[in-house]
Design a protein around this motif. Structure first.
Motif, short mmCIF file in Angstrom:
data_model
loop_
_atom_site.label_atom_id
_atom_site.label_comp_id
_atom_site.label_asym_id
_atom_site.label_seq_id
_atom_site.Cartn_x
_atom_site.Cartn_y
_atom_site.Cartn_z
N ALA A 1 0.81 -1.22 0.00
CA ALA A 1 0.00 0.00 0.00
C ALA A 1 0.85 1.27 0.00
O ALA A 1 0.31 2.37 -0.14
N LYS A 2 2.16 1.12 0.14
CA LYS A 2 3.04 2.28 0.10
C LYS A 2 3.17 2.79 -1.34
O LYS A 2 2.88 2.06 -2.29
N PRO A 3 3.60 4.03 -1.54
CA PRO A 3 3.73 4.55 -2.91
C PRO A 3 4.62 3.67 -3.77
O PRO A 3 5.62 3.12 -3.30
N LEU A 4 4.22 3.52 -5.03
CA LEU A 4 5.07 2.79 -5.97
C LEU A 4 6.05 3.77 -6.60
O LEU A 4 5.82 4.98 -6.66
N ARG A 5 7.16 3.22 -7.09
CA ARG A 5 8.17 4.03 -7.78
C ARG A 5 8.30 3.53 -9.21
O ARG A 5 8.22 2.34 -9.47
N TRP A 6 8.50 4.46 -10.12
CA TRP A 6 8.74 4.09 -11.51
C TRP A 6 10.02 4.78 -11.98
O TRP A 6 10.37 5.87 -11.54
N TYR A 7 10.72 4.10 -12.88
CA TYR A 7 12.01 4.59 -13.36
C TYR A 7 12.10 4.42 -14.87
O TYR A 7 11.64 3.41 -15.44
N HIS A 8 12.72 5.40 -15.50
CA HIS A 8 13.06 5.40 -16.92
C HIS A 8 14.47 5.95 -17.00
O HIS A 8 14.90 6.68 -16.09
N GLU B 1 12.18 9.62 -13.38
CA GLU B 1 11.66 8.71 -12.37
C GLU B 1 10.60 9.43 -11.58
O GLU B 1 10.50 10.67 -11.60
N GLY B 2 9.77 8.67 -10.88
CA GLY B 2 8.71 9.30 -10.11
C GLY B 2 8.12 8.35 -9.09
O GLY B 2 8.52 7.20 -8.97
N GLU B 3 7.14 8.87 -8.34
CA GLU B 3 6.50 8.12 -7.28
C GLU B 3 5.02 8.41 -7.32
O GLU B 3 4.60 9.54 -7.59
N LEU B 4 4.21 7.39 -7.08
CA LEU B 4 2.76 7.54 -7.08
C LEU B 4 2.16 6.86 -5.86
O LEU B 4 2.60 5.77 -5.48
N PRO B 5 1.16 7.48 -5.23
CA PRO B 5 0.49 6.81 -4.11
C PRO B 5 -0.32 5.63 -4.61
O PRO B 5 -0.76 5.60 -5.76
N CYS B 6 -0.50 4.65 -3.75
CA CYS B 6 -1.31 3.47 -4.07
C CYS B 6 -2.55 3.44 -3.19
O CYS B 6 -2.64 4.16 -2.20
#
Length: 325
Positions: A228-235, A239-244
């Motif tokens: 349930a913690k924010p997910l992270r995405w990378y390119h 990069e970024g973070e989104l709440p779940c």
């Protein structure tokens, strides 16, 4: 236009413990159709996508049950092979008081380990938008060779390749080093999904070293989930973070597979290919909307028991997103 999502690997029976005999043991076990790539295929189908599953099932009652369950969920089973040389694999699932699961596998020898490269249909990748695999099909050298061959064929066909590490240490031979087999597969994938624990497991030389090594391969999008913690995405360039979504957890067995299924469904629906993946990631609103959709799929899955049975429909996901910020 390529719309089919082909998921390859193991389909097995998840035996879920029910009740308690007073000594900490389940009173009985209830069979559920499961297996990570099979779960992902069912997730895509339930959402309305064209999903296919490739793998080998035993010519036994459990294999019959899995084949029926795949078809009933709307998954195309033309790529499924049957064998009488081994039984279908079993996984006994135990849930703690918080819904977190642990596994006891009855796998080697099992039917899914006998799939070979020649079992792929000659035209298997001709109408495929995405080819998805997990590390559980790398635990046996011969099956690993078939998995890698499938990933190479998908790349030659211009198909998007997806890899979910989905690490299960108990499935690996004691004298093996899973990272040795995982990294070649990671390098062939355009899209990689890891849990936070798996990211840390790979980071033997630090987090940045993991990213640098991924970008030296074909990977253009890495998604790291953490419950349930924010997910992270990378390119490579961002990069970024989104709440779940935070929901009461009943059973976490199929959560990651539901997330992957939602992601693959959206990528196929938007006709994302290796050629346009970079531009798509750069359009952040589309990326964020897709990851939010995948997160909703995962959240719905943890609120239910089972594997195939936990995968949500498109209407359920849409209603969930409308009512959850």
């Amino acid at each position: 236009m390529k719309r089919s999502v082909l998921c390859f690997g193991e389909a097995l029976i998840d035996m879920h413990g029910e009740g308690n005999d007073g000594h900490g043991f389940a009173k009985h076990f209830l069979p559920f159709a499961g297996g990570a790539p099979a779960n992902a295929a069912v997730a895509v189908a339930r959402l309305g996508g064209h999903a296919r599953f490739a793998g080998m099932l035993g010519e036994d009652r459990f294999g019959d049950f899995l084949l029926h369950s795949l078809k009933h969920a709307g998954v195309d089973t033309a790529d499924v092979v049957r064998t009488g040389e081994a039984n279908t694999a079993l996984a006994f699932v135990t849930l703690d008081g918080h819904g977190e699961r642990s596994f006891s596998f009855y796998r080697p020898p099992s039917a899914d380990l006998l799939f070979r490269a020649e079992h792929f249909r000659p035209d298997a990748f001709d109408s495929t938008s995405a080819f998805h695999v997990c590390s559980n099909s790398l635990t046996d050298p011969n099956l690993a060779a078939a998995t890698m061959e499938g990933m190479h064929r998908a790349r030659r066909a211009g198909t998007l390749v997806s890899f979910d590490l989905n690490l299960r240490p108990a499935l690996w031979p004691r004298d093996s080093e899973p990272r040795h087999y995982a990294w070649p597969a990671l390098h062939l994938a355009d899209v990689v999904k890891l849990s936070a624990e798996e990211f840390d497991w790979l980071a033997t030389d630090g987090a940045q070293a993991v990213l640098d090594r991924l970008w030296n391969g074909c990977t253009r999008l890495l998604v790291v989930t953490d419950g349930a913690k924010p997910l992270r995405w990378y390119h490579p360039d961002a990069e970024g973070e989104l709440p779940c979504f935070s929901v009461p957890m009943v059973d976490s067995t199929g959560a990651g597979d539901a997330f992957v299924g939602g992601l693959l469904f959206q990528l196929a629906a938007q006709d994302i290919t290796p050629a346009n993946l970079d531009a798509w990631v750069g359009a952040l609103p589309r990326l964020h909307a897709t990851l939010r959709y995948a997160s909703a799929c995962g959240a719905l899955a943890v609120s239910r028991h089972g594997s195939f049975a936990a995968m949500p429909s498109a209407s359920e996901v849409e209603r969930f997103m409308e009512t959850h910020a």
